[in-house]
Design an enzyme around this catalytic site. Structure first.
Site, mmCIF file in Angstrom:
data_model
loop_
_atom_site.group_PDB
_atom_site.id
_atom_site.type_symbol
_atom_site.label_atom_id
_atom_site.label_comp_id
_atom_site.label_asym_id
_atom_site.label_seq_id
_atom_site.Cartn_x
_atom_site.Cartn_y
_atom_site.Cartn_z
ATOM 1 N N ASP A 187 -13.965 4.337 -34.023
ATOM 2 C CA ASP A 187 -12.590 4.588 -33.607
ATOM 3 C C ASP A 187 -12.594 5.980 -32.965
ATOM 4 O O ASP A 187 -13.541 6.759 -33.140
ATOM 5 C CB ASP A 187 -11.709 4.553 -34.857
ATOM 6 C CG ASP A 187 -10.352 5.186 -34.646
ATOM 7 O OD1 ASP A 187 -9.644 4.766 -33.712
ATOM 8 O OD2 ASP A 187 -10.005 6.108 -35.396
ATOM 9 N N ASP A 195 -9.283 8.354 -32.159
ATOM 10 C CA ASP A 195 -8.314 9.337 -32.666
ATOM 11 C C ASP A 195 -8.343 9.413 -34.192
ATOM 12 O O ASP A 195 -8.085 8.431 -34.868
ATOM 13 C CB ASP A 195 -6.913 8.972 -32.177
ATOM 14 C CG ASP A 195 -6.791 9.111 -30.668
ATOM 15 O OD1 ASP A 195 -6.401 8.135 -30.012
ATOM 16 O OD2 ASP A 195 -7.139 10.185 -30.146
HETATM 17 C C1 XBP Z 1 -4.671 6.077 -32.326
HETATM 18 C C2 XBP Z 1 -3.418 5.577 -31.705
HETATM 19 C C3 XBP Z 1 -3.088 6.019 -30.308
HETATM 20 C C4 XBP Z 1 -2.904 7.544 -30.278
HETATM 21 C C5 XBP Z 1 -2.127 7.973 -29.045
HETATM 22 O O1 XBP Z 1 -5.722 5.409 -31.659
HETATM 23 O O2 XBP Z 1 -2.698 4.800 -32.322
HETATM 24 O O3 XBP Z 1 -1.872 5.388 -29.965
HETATM 25 O O4 XBP Z 1 -2.124 7.945 -31.414
HETATM 26 O O5 XBP Z 1 -2.823 7.564 -27.886
HETATM 27 P P1 XBP Z 1 -7.151 5.115 -32.437
HETATM 28 P P2 XBP Z 1 -2.049 6.728 -26.743
HETATM 29 O O6 XBP Z 1 -7.280 3.613 -32.502
HETATM 30 O O7 XBP Z 1 -8.204 5.778 -31.589
HETATM 31 O O8 XBP Z 1 -7.044 5.758 -33.828
HETATM 32 O O9 XBP Z 1 -0.782 7.496 -26.431
HETATM 33 O O10 XBP Z 1 -3.029 6.685 -25.596
HETATM 34 O O11 XBP Z 1 -1.792 5.380 -27.360
HETATM 35 MG MG MG Z 2 -7.783 6.407 -35.489
#
Ligand code: XBP
Ligand code: MG
Length: 224
Positions: A9, A11
């Site tokens: 993953d 973020d």
């Molecule tokens: C986390 C998310 C993303 C980010 C914001 O993604 O839910 O929506 O918070 O990015 P991950 P965007 O699966 O990597 O944990 O504004 O591009 O959605």
């Molecule tokens: Mg994440």
């Protein structure tokens, strides 16, 4: 199971990016003259909704009907936010979370393939790769599956299924790394074992079903 690939993953897992996202959302709202400002408590609550556009829409739905932007306005807000996020990452840099570099190094030594399966957009994966490794993401990861490529975002398994498809591997030959319950559920929904390194944003969530869970990936060692 013969481990053949690690799927990360982005973020909260590769790097602690959510406060950068939060600031980029607020800068986009200010640029649009909306007067919205998501503090940390509000953002933590809104993180239950994955996907930036979906998160803005969920917030807008709490406003009086006359104050709710339509889908096109939300899409424009999110484009601005994504641009501001990339500018912030380029200006401030990003560091890998504890344990991630060691896992990537161990994977390379063991000849494992590396993949990304994220809700965020491909542009944000590229921004992170440039900030951390100084190169395009495709030079670090064999496969990248991003949120803007699938219909249903996490906790739906779609983006993990896309990563498996692009890897050409069965779920049983892969191991995923996540930071949130939404991500864990997405990985489990695709039939892939999942290791969780929670963050301040996700601490206290229910990680039932995780192969291992801890405050970072620093305490986890690959099997074998
Ligand atoms: C986390 C998310 C993303 C980010 C914001 O993604 O839910 O929506 O918070 O990015 P991950 P965007 O699966 O990597 O944990 O504004 O591009 O959605
Ligand atoms: Mg994440």
């Amino acid at each position: 199971m013969t481990l053949r690939a690690l799927v990360f993953d982005v973020d909260g897992t590769l790097a602690e990016t959510e406060d950068v996202h939060r600031r980029a959302f607020n800068a986009a709202f200010a640029a649009a003259g909306l007067g919205w400002d998501w503090d940390r408590a509000t953002y933590r609550r809104l993180l239950a909704v994955t996907g930036g556009k979906e998160r803005i829409a969920a917030f807008a739905a709490t406003l009086p009907p006359g104050a709710r932007p339509g889908p096109e306005a939300i899409a424009a807000l999110h484009r601005t936010k994504t641009r501001l996020y990339a500018e912030t990452v380029a200006r401030e840099g990003l560091a890998l979370r504890p344990g991630v570099a060691a896992l990537i190094e161990a994977a390379r030594r063991a000849g494992l393939r590396l993949a990304v399966a994220t809700t965020t957009s491909r542009a944000n994966v590229e921004a992170l790769a440039r900030a951390v490794w100084g190169c395009a993401a495709g030079l670090v990861f064999d496969v990248i599956a991003a949120g803007d490529e699938v219909e249903a975002k996490k906790p739906a398994p779609d983006v993990y299924r896309l990563a498996l498809d692009r890897l050409g591997l069965p779920a049983g030959d892969c191991l995923t790394f996540e930071d949130s319950r939404n991500g864990l559920l997405a990985a489990l929904g695709a039939g892939i074992a999942c290791v969780v390194g929670w963050t301040d944003w996700t601490e206290g969530e229910d990680f039932t079903g995780a192969l291992w869970a801890g405050p970072s990936l620093d305490g986890f060692a690959l099997p074998g």
